[in-house]
Motif scaffolding. Structure first.
Motif, PDB file in Angstrom:
ATOM      1  N   VAL A 201       0.864  -1.188   0.000  1.00 48.00           N
ATOM      2  CA  VAL A 201       0.000   0.000   0.000  1.00 48.00           C
ATOM      3  C   VAL A 201       0.895   1.230   0.000  1.00 48.00           C
ATOM      4  CG1 VAL A 201      -1.715   1.333   1.292  1.00 48.00           C
ATOM      5  CG2 VAL A 201      -1.890  -1.169   1.187  1.00 48.00           C
ATOM      6  N   HIS A 202       0.575   2.195  -0.836  1.00 49.67           N
ATOM      7  CA  HIS A 202       1.367   3.430  -0.905  1.00 49.67           C
ATOM      8  C   HIS A 202       0.490   4.642  -0.608  1.00 49.67           C
ATOM      9  CE1 HIS A 202       2.731   7.052  -3.160  1.00 49.67           C
ATOM     10  NE2 HIS A 202       3.867   6.746  -2.567  1.00 49.67           N
ATOM     11  N   SER A 203       1.042   5.576   0.168  1.00 50.24           N
ATOM     12  CA  SER A 203       0.389   6.855   0.430  1.00 50.24           C
ATOM     13  C   SER A 203       1.455   7.936   0.480  1.00 50.24           C
ATOM     14  CB  SER A 203      -0.374   6.812   1.756  1.00 50.24           C
ATOM     15  OG  SER A 203      -0.828   8.109   2.113  1.00 50.24           O
ATOM     16  N   GLY A 204       1.264   9.006  -0.281  1.00 54.49           N
ATOM     17  CA  GLY A 204       2.219  10.110  -0.289  1.00 54.49           C
ATOM     18  C   GLY A 204       1.529  11.452  -0.155  1.00 54.49           C
ATOM     19  N   ASP A 205       2.014  12.287   0.752  1.00 52.35           N
ATOM     20  CA  ASP A 205       1.549  13.668   0.891  1.00 52.35           C
ATOM     21  C   ASP A 205       0.044  13.750   1.117  1.00 52.35           C
ATOM     22  OD1 ASP A 205       4.164  14.801   0.377  1.00 52.35           O
ATOM     23  OD2 ASP A 205       3.870  14.147  -1.683  1.00 52.35           O
ATOM     24  N   LEU A 206      -0.456  12.938   2.009  1.00 56.94           N
ATOM     25  CA  LEU A 206      -1.882  12.878   2.272  1.00 56.94           C
ATOM     26  C   LEU A 206      -2.246  13.238   3.709  1.00 56.94           C
ATOM     27  CD1 LEU A 206      -4.807  12.034   1.512  1.00 56.94           C
ATOM     28  CD2 LEU A 206      -4.157   9.685   2.152  1.00 56.94           C
ATOM     29  N   LEU A 207      -1.504  12.769   4.680  1.00 57.26           N
ATOM     30  CA  LEU A 207      -1.923  12.802   6.079  1.00 57.26           C
ATOM     31  C   LEU A 207      -2.221  14.200   6.627  1.00 57.26           C
ATOM     32  CD1 LEU A 207       0.470  10.053   7.466  1.00 57.26           C
ATOM     33  CD2 LEU A 207      -1.887   9.818   6.659  1.00 57.26           C
ATOM     34  N   PRO A 208      -1.433  15.248   6.320  1.00 55.56           N
ATOM     35  CA  PRO A 208      -1.761  16.573   6.866  1.00 55.56           C
ATOM     36  C   PRO A 208      -3.093  17.116   6.376  1.00 55.56           C
ATOM     37  CG  PRO A 208       0.509  16.509   6.082  1.00 55.56           C
ATOM     38  CD  PRO A 208      -0.165  15.280   5.566  1.00 55.56           C
ATOM     39  N   HIS A 209      -3.619  16.547   5.275  1.00 54.29           N
ATOM     40  CA  HIS A 209      -4.844  17.053   4.675  1.00 54.29           C
ATOM     41  C   HIS A 209      -6.082  16.292   5.129  1.00 54.29           C
ATOM     42  CE1 HIS A 209      -2.174  19.418   2.314  1.00 54.29           C
ATOM     43  NE2 HIS A 209      -1.615  18.360   1.784  1.00 54.29           N
ATOM     44  N   ASP A 237      10.597  21.675  13.740  1.00 50.56           N
ATOM     45  CA  ASP A 237      10.428  22.549  14.899  1.00 50.56           C
ATOM     46  C   ASP A 237       9.491  21.948  15.941  1.00 50.56           C
ATOM     47  OD1 ASP A 237       8.490  23.333  12.661  1.00 50.56           O
ATOM     48  OD2 ASP A 237       7.567  24.315  14.389  1.00 50.56           O
ATOM     49  N   LEU A 238       8.694  20.949  15.543  1.00 50.83           N
ATOM     50  CA  LEU A 238       7.782  20.302  16.480  1.00 50.83           C
ATOM     51  C   LEU A 238       8.463  19.185  17.275  1.00 50.83           C
ATOM     52  CD1 LEU A 238       4.585  20.113  14.251  1.00 50.83           C
ATOM     53  CD2 LEU A 238       5.005  21.646  16.167  1.00 50.83           C
ATOM     54  N   TYR A 249      -2.328  21.786  15.303  1.00 53.02           N
ATOM     55  CA  TYR A 249      -3.636  21.800  14.651  1.00 53.02           C
ATOM     56  C   TYR A 249      -3.792  23.051  13.798  1.00 53.02           C
ATOM     57  CZ  TYR A 249      -8.726  21.766  14.142  1.00 53.02           C
ATOM     58  OH  TYR A 249      -9.996  21.776  13.644  1.00 53.02           O
ATOM     59  N   ARG A 250      -4.210  22.868  12.536  1.00 50.93           N
ATOM     60  CA  ARG A 250      -4.364  23.986  11.613  1.00 50.93           C
ATOM     61  C   ARG A 250      -5.801  24.239  11.201  1.00 50.93           C
ATOM     62  NH1 ARG A 250      -0.467  27.384  11.595  1.00 50.93           N
ATOM     63  NH2 ARG A 250      -0.804  27.908   9.406  1.00 50.93           N
ATOM     64  N   GLY A 251      -6.703  23.313  11.484  1.00 54.22           N
ATOM     65  CA  GLY A 251      -8.122  23.580  11.285  1.00 54.22           C
ATOM     66  C   GLY A 251      -8.711  23.241   9.936  1.00 54.22           C
ATOM     67  N   GLY A 252      -7.918  22.721   9.004  1.00 55.20           N
ATOM     68  CA  GLY A 252      -8.457  22.293   7.725  1.00 55.20           C
ATOM     69  C   GLY A 252      -8.820  23.387   6.754  1.00 55.20           C
ATOM     70  N   LEU A 253      -8.326  24.591   6.964  1.00 51.75           N
ATOM     71  CA  LEU A 253      -8.729  25.720   6.124  1.00 51.75           C
ATOM     72  C   LEU A 253      -7.726  26.081   5.042  1.00 51.75           C
ATOM     73  CD1 LEU A 253     -10.218  28.069   8.851  1.00 51.75           C
ATOM     74  CD2 LEU A 253     -11.381  26.394   7.418  1.00 51.75           C
ATOM     75  N   GLY A 255      -5.992  24.676   2.285  1.00 57.08           N
ATOM     76  CA  GLY A 255      -5.617  23.724   1.266  1.00 57.08           C
ATOM     77  C   GLY A 255      -6.497  22.565   0.915  1.00 57.08           C
ATOM     78  N   PRO A 256      -7.157  21.815   1.791  1.00 55.45           N
ATOM     79  CA  PRO A 256      -7.199  21.940   3.256  1.00 55.45           C
ATOM     80  C   PRO A 256      -5.985  21.304   3.929  1.00 55.45           C
ATOM     81  CG  PRO A 256      -8.543  20.098   2.588  1.00 55.45           C
ATOM     82  CD  PRO A 256      -7.996  20.702   1.321  1.00 55.45           C
ATOM     83  N   THR A 257      -5.473  21.960   4.945  1.00 54.09           N
ATOM     84  CA  THR A 257      -4.413  21.401   5.772  1.00 54.09           C
ATOM     85  C   THR A 257      -4.892  21.417   7.220  1.00 54.09           C
ATOM     86  OG1 THR A 257      -2.653  22.133   4.293  1.00 54.09           O
ATOM     87  CG2 THR A 257      -2.038  21.646   6.570  1.00 54.09           C
ATOM     88  N   TRP A 258      -4.999  20.237   7.796  1.00 56.59           N
ATOM     89  CA  TRP A 258      -5.477  20.115   9.169  1.00 56.59           C
ATOM     90  C   TRP A 258      -4.345  20.141  10.189  1.00 56.59           C
ATOM     91  CZ3 TRP A 258     -10.557  19.868  10.780  1.00 56.59           C
ATOM     92  CH2 TRP A 258     -11.526  19.698   9.789  1.00 56.59           C
ATOM     93  N   TRP A 259      -3.152  19.674   9.779  1.00 56.22           N
ATOM     94  CA  TRP A 259      -2.072  19.468  10.747  1.00 56.22           C
ATOM     95  C   TRP A 259      -0.709  19.854  10.197  1.00 56.22           C
ATOM     96  CZ3 TRP A 259      -4.368  17.875  15.125  1.00 56.22           C
ATOM     97  CH2 TRP A 259      -5.566  17.152  15.015  1.00 56.22           C
ATOM     98  N   ARG A 260       0.163  20.340  11.095  1.00 51.79           N
ATOM     99  CA  ARG A 260       1.604  20.296  10.900  1.00 51.79           C
ATOM    100  C   ARG A 260       2.084  19.146  11.785  1.00 51.79           C
ATOM    101  NH1 ARG A 260       4.610  24.017  12.895  1.00 51.79           N
ATOM    102  NH2 ARG A 260       6.164  24.322  11.277  1.00 51.79           N
ATOM    103  N   ILE A 261       2.796  18.205  11.199  1.00 48.17           N
ATOM    104  CA  ILE A 261       3.145  16.976  11.898  1.00 48.17           C
ATOM    105  C   ILE A 261       4.648  16.922  12.139  1.00 48.17           C
ATOM    106  CG2 ILE A 261       3.028  14.444  11.818  1.00 48.17           C
ATOM    107  CD1 ILE A 261       0.716  14.705   9.855  1.00 48.17           C
ATOM    108  N   GLY A 262       5.052  16.660  13.376  1.00 49.73           N
ATOM    109  CA  GLY A 262       6.452  16.472  13.686  1.00 49.73           C
ATOM    110  C   GLY A 262       6.935  15.111  13.211  1.00 49.73           C
ATOM    111  N   PHE A 263       8.253  14.968  13.058  1.00 49.30           N
ATOM    112  CA  PHE A 263       8.808  13.694  12.599  1.00 49.30           C
ATOM    113  C   PHE A 263       8.463  12.563  13.568  1.00 49.30           C
ATOM    114  CE2 PHE A 263      12.283  10.583  12.690  1.00 49.30           C
ATOM    115  CZ  PHE A 263      12.263  10.145  11.379  1.00 49.30           C
ATOM    116  N   ASN A 264       8.595  12.810  14.871  1.00 47.16           N
ATOM    117  CA  ASN A 264       8.271  11.779  15.855  1.00 47.16           C
ATOM    118  C   ASN A 264       6.804  11.356  15.765  1.00 47.16           C
ATOM    119  OD1 ASN A 264      10.890  11.933  16.880  1.00 47.16           O
ATOM    120  ND2 ASN A 264      10.333  13.517  18.354  1.00 47.16           N
TER     121      ASN A 264
END
Length: 304
Positions: A201-209, A237-238, A249-253, A255-264
């Motif tokens: 299964v492949h997923s790219g550049d999806l999770l923050p949205h 930075d996170l 949390y970015r709120g989905g507004l 792009g929509p972008t809901w999150w900035r996610i840290g590497f951890n």
């Protein structure tokens, strides 16, 4: 031609409807909605108008190549493809030079592969090129199905309802002579009962949205039998508190972008979705075709 204007959150949105194979054309007023609509259509947010496709050189394809260029320029491309004869799609993202960074296996012979959120299909076609016996390319029906906050989904429902994704995928499939199958399904509705299971299964550049990226990853894990390849943007930075998995949390507004996610947090979410272990394949600078080093990107291999 029909033109309709509506007020939305202090911004004007104008809808121009013309007959063509992709549906409707949307234009927006105000910088916020211009960014939103460019992202919905896969457009490079740093260009007000997407670059035209690169036409064939003199004597390098003639009328047939010119007709292809015209079709390409009727679509706003997320992925960059080279179709030969000097014809290249003006995608916002060009993975051709960064492809080695993803450390894909040279061959996927005998594998059944799922590409989640395929859009123009670059990754799906790449898996097929590397020998996968079957590739399913999962995508939404159109921008109306994006994971928007409810109030914005309701306010734009009439304008977005006629729009459809898949035009670029269809052009690329035809030009590449591909047998990849595009299926319409939200990742939140992905189950083994719908499409069976997949070796990869492949997923790219999806999770923050996604408002619920953990749910999406859990569904991917449910249909995966060998491993998943998950790549996404992360924000160093996170990760200022040791190994704590932090997100903003970015709120989905946007792009929509809901999150900035840290590497951890990115690694922890993938592991906790139902995989037995994860392996970091690579970390590298990443971004739009005209700003390739804008973000930090990580590629994980998650084993069942």
């Amino acid at each position: 031609m029909a033109i309709k204007k509506v007020g939305l959150g202090g911004f004007g949105v104008s809808l121009t409807a013309t007959e063509h194979e992709a549906g409707l054309h949307l234009s927006v007023e105000g910088p916020f909605w211009q960014r939103v609509m460019r992202r919905m259509n896969g457009r490079n947010r740093y260009s007000s108008v997407p670059d035209p496709a690169h036409a064939a050189p003199a004597g390098g394809g003639g009328v047939e190549a010119a007709a292809l260029v015209e079709r390409i320029n009727s679509h706003t491309w997320y992925h960059t493809f080279d179709f030969g004869n000097g014809v290249r799609t003006p995608g916002a993202f060009d993975y051709r030079e960064t492809l080695p960074q993803y450390r894909l296996p040279e061959r996927f012979d005998g594998k059944r592969v799922l590409d989640v959120a395929t859009y123009d299909g670059f990754w799906a076609f790449e898996f097929e090129k590397r020998g996968a016996r079957e590739v399913l390319a999962l995508d939404l029906e159109g921008p109306a199905k994006l994971d928007w906050p409810p109030k914005y989904r309701a306010a734009t429902a009439e304008q977005m309802a006629p729009l459809r994704y898949g035009k670029g995928f269809a052009i690329a499939k035809e030009q590449l002579g591909s047998s990849v199958q595009r299926v319409v399904c939200d990742v939140y509705d992905l189950t083994p009962e719908k499409f069976g299971t997949f070796d990869v299964v492949h997923s790219g550049d999806l999770l923050p949205h996604l408002s619920n990226p953990v749910k999406a990853l859990q569904n991917m894990a449910r249909v995966c039998t060998e491993y998943a390849l998950i790549s996404d943007v992360y924000f160093p930075d996170l990760d200022h508190q040791g190994t704590r998995p932090l997100m903003e949390y970015r709120g989905g507004l946007e792009g929509p972008t809901w999150w900035r996610i840290g590497f951890n947090a990115l690694g922890a979410m993938i592991l906790d979705a139902g995989f037995s272990r994860i392996e970091l394949l690579s970390k590298f600078p990443y971004g739009y075709r005209d700003r390739p080093g804008r973000w930090h990107h990580a590629v994980f291999k998650a084993f069942k």
